[in-house]
Design a protein around this motif. Structure first.
Motif, PDB file in Angstrom:
ATOM      1  N   ASP A   6       0.849  -1.185   0.000  1.00 59.58           N
ATOM      2  CA  ASP A   6       0.000   0.000   0.000  1.00 59.58           C
ATOM      3  C   ASP A   6       0.886   1.236   0.000  1.00 59.58           C
ATOM      4  OD1 ASP A   6      -2.496  -1.319   0.136  1.00 59.58           O
ATOM      5  OD2 ASP A   6      -2.288  -1.576   2.310  1.00 59.58           O
ATOM      6  N   THR A  17       3.558   2.782  -8.213  1.00 65.22           N
ATOM      7  CA  THR A  17       3.250   2.005  -9.417  1.00 65.22           C
ATOM      8  C   THR A  17       2.335   2.818 -10.335  1.00 65.22           C
ATOM      9  OG1 THR A  17       1.267   0.996  -8.464  1.00 65.22           O
ATOM     10  CG2 THR A  17       3.363  -0.146  -8.076  1.00 65.22           C
ATOM     11  N   ALA A  18       1.842   2.189 -11.394  1.00 64.52           N
ATOM     12  CA  ALA A  18       0.902   2.851 -12.297  1.00 64.52           C
ATOM     13  C   ALA A  18      -0.374   3.246 -11.555  1.00 64.52           C
ATOM     14  CB  ALA A  18       0.573   1.939 -13.480  1.00 64.52           C
ATOM     15  N   ASP A  19      -0.703   2.509 -10.511  1.00 68.57           N
ATOM     16  CA  ASP A  19      -1.838   2.837  -9.655  1.00 68.57           C
ATOM     17  C   ASP A  19      -1.282   3.530  -8.405  1.00 68.57           C
ATOM     18  OD1 ASP A  19      -3.936   2.896  -7.808  1.00 68.57           O
ATOM     19  OD2 ASP A  19      -4.703   0.930  -8.432  1.00 68.57           O
ATOM     20  N   PRO A  20      -1.564   4.800  -8.202  1.00 72.13           N
ATOM     21  CA  PRO A  20      -0.960   5.549  -7.100  1.00 72.13           C
ATOM     22  C   PRO A  20      -1.328   5.052  -5.697  1.00 72.13           C
ATOM     23  CG  PRO A  20      -2.623   6.879  -8.214  1.00 72.13           C
ATOM     24  CD  PRO A  20      -2.453   5.621  -9.011  1.00 72.13           C
ATOM     25  N   ARG A  21      -2.241   4.104  -5.606  1.00 69.84           N
ATOM     26  CA  ARG A  21      -2.565   3.528  -4.298  1.00 69.84           C
ATOM     27  C   ARG A  21      -1.504   2.544  -3.821  1.00 69.84           C
ATOM     28  NH1 ARG A  21      -8.130   0.800  -5.340  1.00 69.84           N
ATOM     29  NH2 ARG A  21      -6.925   0.224  -7.187  1.00 69.84           N
ATOM     30  N   TYR A  22      -0.613   2.133  -4.738  1.00 68.54           N
ATOM     31  CA  TYR A  22       0.364   1.094  -4.424  1.00 68.54           C
ATOM     32  C   TYR A  22       1.780   1.521  -4.790  1.00 68.54           C
ATOM     33  CZ  TYR A  22      -4.000  -1.437  -4.343  1.00 68.54           C
ATOM     34  OH  TYR A  22      -5.277  -1.802  -4.068  1.00 68.54           O
ATOM     35  N   TYR A  45      -3.079  -8.134 -10.689  1.00 65.22           N
ATOM     36  CA  TYR A  45      -3.902  -7.041 -11.241  1.00 65.22           C
ATOM     37  C   TYR A  45      -4.759  -6.475 -10.122  1.00 65.22           C
ATOM     38  CZ  TYR A  45      -2.538  -8.823 -15.778  1.00 65.22           C
ATOM     39  OH  TYR A  45      -1.831  -9.240 -16.872  1.00 65.22           O
ATOM     40  N   LEU A  46      -4.755  -5.176 -10.022  1.00 63.82           N
ATOM     41  CA  LEU A  46      -5.549  -4.543  -8.958  1.00 63.82           C
ATOM     42  C   LEU A  46      -6.606  -3.646  -9.559  1.00 63.82           C
ATOM     43  CD1 LEU A  46      -2.592  -3.697  -6.641  1.00 63.82           C
ATOM     44  CD2 LEU A  46      -4.214  -5.537  -6.372  1.00 63.82           C
TER      45      LEU A  46
END
Length: 165
Positions: free
Chosen positions: A11, A39-44, A164-165
Protein backbone atom coordinates in the motif's frame (compact mmCIF):
# COMPACT_ATOMS: atom_id res chain seq x y z
CA UNK A 1 25.22 -17.17 1.41
CA UNK A 2 22.41 -16.94 -1.10
CA UNK A 3 21.13 -13.72 -2.60
CA UNK A 4 17.42 -13.07 -3.02
CA UNK A 5 15.73 -10.21 -4.86
CA UNK A 6 12.19 -9.59 -3.60
CA UNK A 7 9.61 -7.53 -5.48
CA UNK A 8 7.05 -6.43 -2.91
CA UNK A 9 3.78 -4.71 -3.80
CA UNK A 10 2.63 -2.58 -0.85
CA UNK A 11 0.00 0.00 0.00
CA UNK A 12 1.26 3.49 -0.81
CA UNK A 13 0.72 4.88 2.69
CA UNK A 14 2.94 6.58 5.21
CA UNK A 15 4.95 4.29 7.47
CA UNK A 16 5.07 1.27 5.14
CA UNK A 17 8.76 1.67 4.40
CA UNK A 18 9.48 2.02 8.11
CA UNK A 19 7.52 -1.14 8.94
CA UNK A 20 9.26 -3.19 6.25
CA UNK A 21 12.72 -1.92 7.22
CA UNK A 22 11.85 -2.45 10.88
CA UNK A 23 11.07 -6.09 10.21
CA UNK A 24 14.63 -6.54 8.94
CA UNK A 25 16.35 -4.56 11.70
CA UNK A 26 14.41 -6.22 14.56
CA UNK A 27 15.60 -9.60 13.36
CA UNK A 28 19.16 -8.50 12.66
CA UNK A 29 18.93 -8.97 8.89
CA UNK A 30 20.77 -6.62 6.56
CA UNK A 31 19.21 -5.08 3.46
CA UNK A 32 21.81 -4.98 0.66
CA UNK A 33 19.68 -2.83 -1.63
CA UNK A 34 16.28 -1.16 -1.36
CA UNK A 35 14.34 0.80 -3.96
CA UNK A 36 10.78 2.04 -3.67
CA UNK A 37 8.50 3.82 -6.10
CA UNK A 38 4.84 4.33 -6.84
CA UNK A 39 3.25 2.00 -9.42
CA UNK A 40 0.90 2.85 -12.30
CA UNK A 41 -1.84 2.84 -9.65
CA UNK A 42 -0.96 5.55 -7.10
CA UNK A 43 -2.57 3.53 -4.30
CA UNK A 44 0.36 1.09 -4.42
CA UNK A 45 4.16 1.17 -4.35
CA UNK A 46 6.65 -1.45 -5.41
CA UNK A 47 9.67 -2.18 -3.23
CA UNK A 48 12.62 -4.12 -4.56
CA UNK A 49 14.67 -5.53 -1.68
CA UNK A 50 17.93 -7.44 -2.05
CA UNK A 51 18.96 -9.62 0.90
CA UNK A 52 21.62 -12.26 1.56
CA UNK A 53 21.45 -15.27 3.85
CA UNK A 54 20.98 -19.00 3.94
CA UNK A 55 17.77 -20.50 2.57
CA UNK A 56 16.17 -20.82 6.01
CA UNK A 57 16.71 -17.13 6.79
CA UNK A 58 15.56 -16.03 3.32
CA UNK A 59 12.39 -18.12 3.59
CA UNK A 60 11.73 -16.70 7.07
CA UNK A 61 12.15 -13.13 5.77
CA UNK A 62 9.67 -13.78 2.95
CA UNK A 63 7.12 -15.32 5.34
CA UNK A 64 7.46 -12.46 7.84
CA UNK A 65 6.99 -9.87 5.08
CA UNK A 66 3.82 -11.64 3.94
CA UNK A 67 2.36 -11.16 7.43
CA UNK A 68 2.60 -7.37 7.25
CA UNK A 69 -0.83 -5.86 6.67
CA UNK A 70 0.45 -3.37 4.06
CA UNK A 71 2.02 -6.08 1.89
CA UNK A 72 -0.21 -7.03 -1.07
CA UNK A 73 2.11 -9.39 -2.97
CA UNK A 74 5.68 -10.73 -2.82
CA UNK A 75 7.60 -12.19 -5.73
CA UNK A 76 11.09 -13.65 -5.70
CA UNK A 77 12.81 -12.31 -8.81
CA UNK A 78 14.88 -15.20 -10.15
CA UNK A 79 17.66 -13.98 -12.42
CA UNK A 80 16.55 -16.08 -15.40
CA UNK A 81 12.87 -15.09 -15.04
CA UNK A 82 13.12 -11.36 -14.43
CA UNK A 83 14.67 -8.11 -15.58
CA UNK A 84 16.69 -6.16 -13.03
CA UNK A 85 18.51 -2.87 -13.46
CA UNK A 86 20.42 -0.34 -11.44
CA UNK A 87 21.40 3.25 -12.20
CA UNK A 88 24.64 4.98 -11.27
CA UNK A 89 25.80 8.56 -11.56
CA UNK A 90 29.57 9.03 -11.46
CA UNK A 91 31.36 12.35 -11.24
CA UNK A 92 34.90 12.00 -12.60
CA UNK A 93 37.68 14.57 -12.58
CA UNK A 94 38.25 15.35 -16.26
CA UNK A 95 40.77 17.87 -17.46
CA UNK A 96 41.68 18.58 -21.09
CA UNK A 97 44.22 15.71 -21.11
CA UNK A 98 41.96 12.86 -20.01
CA UNK A 99 38.46 14.04 -21.00
CA UNK A 100 38.41 12.16 -24.34
CA UNK A 101 39.62 8.89 -22.82
CA UNK A 102 36.90 9.05 -20.13
CA UNK A 103 34.28 9.72 -22.83
CA UNK A 104 35.62 6.73 -24.80
CA UNK A 105 35.14 4.45 -21.77
CA UNK A 106 31.61 5.81 -21.32
CA UNK A 107 30.85 5.19 -25.02
CA UNK A 108 31.94 1.54 -24.75
CA UNK A 109 29.33 1.02 -22.04
CA UNK A 110 26.68 3.14 -23.81
CA UNK A 111 26.72 5.51 -20.85
CA UNK A 112 25.50 9.09 -21.13
CA UNK A 113 27.45 12.20 -20.29
CA UNK A 114 24.81 14.22 -18.42
CA UNK A 115 26.94 17.13 -17.18
CA UNK A 116 30.18 18.72 -18.34
CA UNK A 117 32.17 21.18 -16.25
CA UNK A 118 35.64 22.64 -16.73
CA UNK A 119 37.19 20.04 -14.46
CA UNK A 120 34.69 17.16 -14.32
CA UNK A 121 32.09 15.01 -16.08
CA UNK A 122 28.99 13.35 -14.69
CA UNK A 123 28.22 10.03 -16.35
CA UNK A 124 24.92 8.13 -16.14
CA UNK A 125 24.81 4.38 -16.69
CA UNK A 126 22.00 1.85 -16.35
CA UNK A 127 22.44 -1.90 -16.37
CA UNK A 128 22.89 -5.00 -14.27
CA UNK A 129 25.27 -4.96 -11.32
CA UNK A 130 28.13 -6.69 -13.13
CA UNK A 131 28.03 -4.12 -15.96
CA UNK A 132 28.12 -1.23 -13.49
CA UNK A 133 30.93 -2.84 -11.49
CA UNK A 134 32.95 -3.37 -14.68
CA UNK A 135 32.43 0.28 -15.64
CA UNK A 136 33.57 1.50 -12.21
CA UNK A 137 36.63 -0.78 -12.41
CA UNK A 138 37.61 0.79 -15.75
CA UNK A 139 37.32 4.24 -14.19
CA UNK A 140 39.75 3.37 -11.39
CA UNK A 141 42.57 4.93 -13.38
CA UNK A 142 40.78 8.27 -13.08
CA UNK A 143 39.74 10.22 -10.02
CA UNK A 144 36.15 9.44 -9.09
CA UNK A 145 34.91 12.48 -7.19
CA UNK A 146 31.44 11.21 -6.32
CA UNK A 147 29.36 8.12 -7.03
CA UNK A 148 25.67 7.42 -6.42
CA UNK A 149 23.90 4.08 -7.00
CA UNK A 150 20.14 3.63 -6.94
CA UNK A 151 20.04 -0.02 -5.96
CA UNK A 152 18.37 -2.76 -7.92
CA UNK A 153 14.85 -2.52 -9.25
CA UNK A 154 13.17 -5.24 -11.26
CA UNK A 155 10.10 -6.99 -12.59
CA UNK A 156 9.33 -10.58 -13.46
CA UNK A 157 9.15 -11.43 -17.16
CA UNK A 158 5.81 -12.08 -18.89
CA UNK A 159 2.32 -11.93 -17.43
CA UNK A 160 2.41 -15.08 -15.30
CA UNK A 161 1.62 -14.28 -11.65
CA UNK A 162 0.91 -10.59 -12.37
CA UNK A 163 -1.15 -9.09 -9.58
CA UNK A 164 -3.90 -7.04 -11.24
CA UNK A 165 -5.55 -4.54 -8.96
Amino acid sequence: MNRRVLSILVDNTSGVLSRVAGLFSRRGYNIDSLTVGVTADPRYSRMTVVVNGDELILDQITKQLAKLIDVIDIKVLEESESVSRELILVKVRADAQNRQSIIAVADIFRAKIVDVAIDSLIIELTGNQSKLDAFINLLEGYEILELARTGITGLSRGTKDVKYL
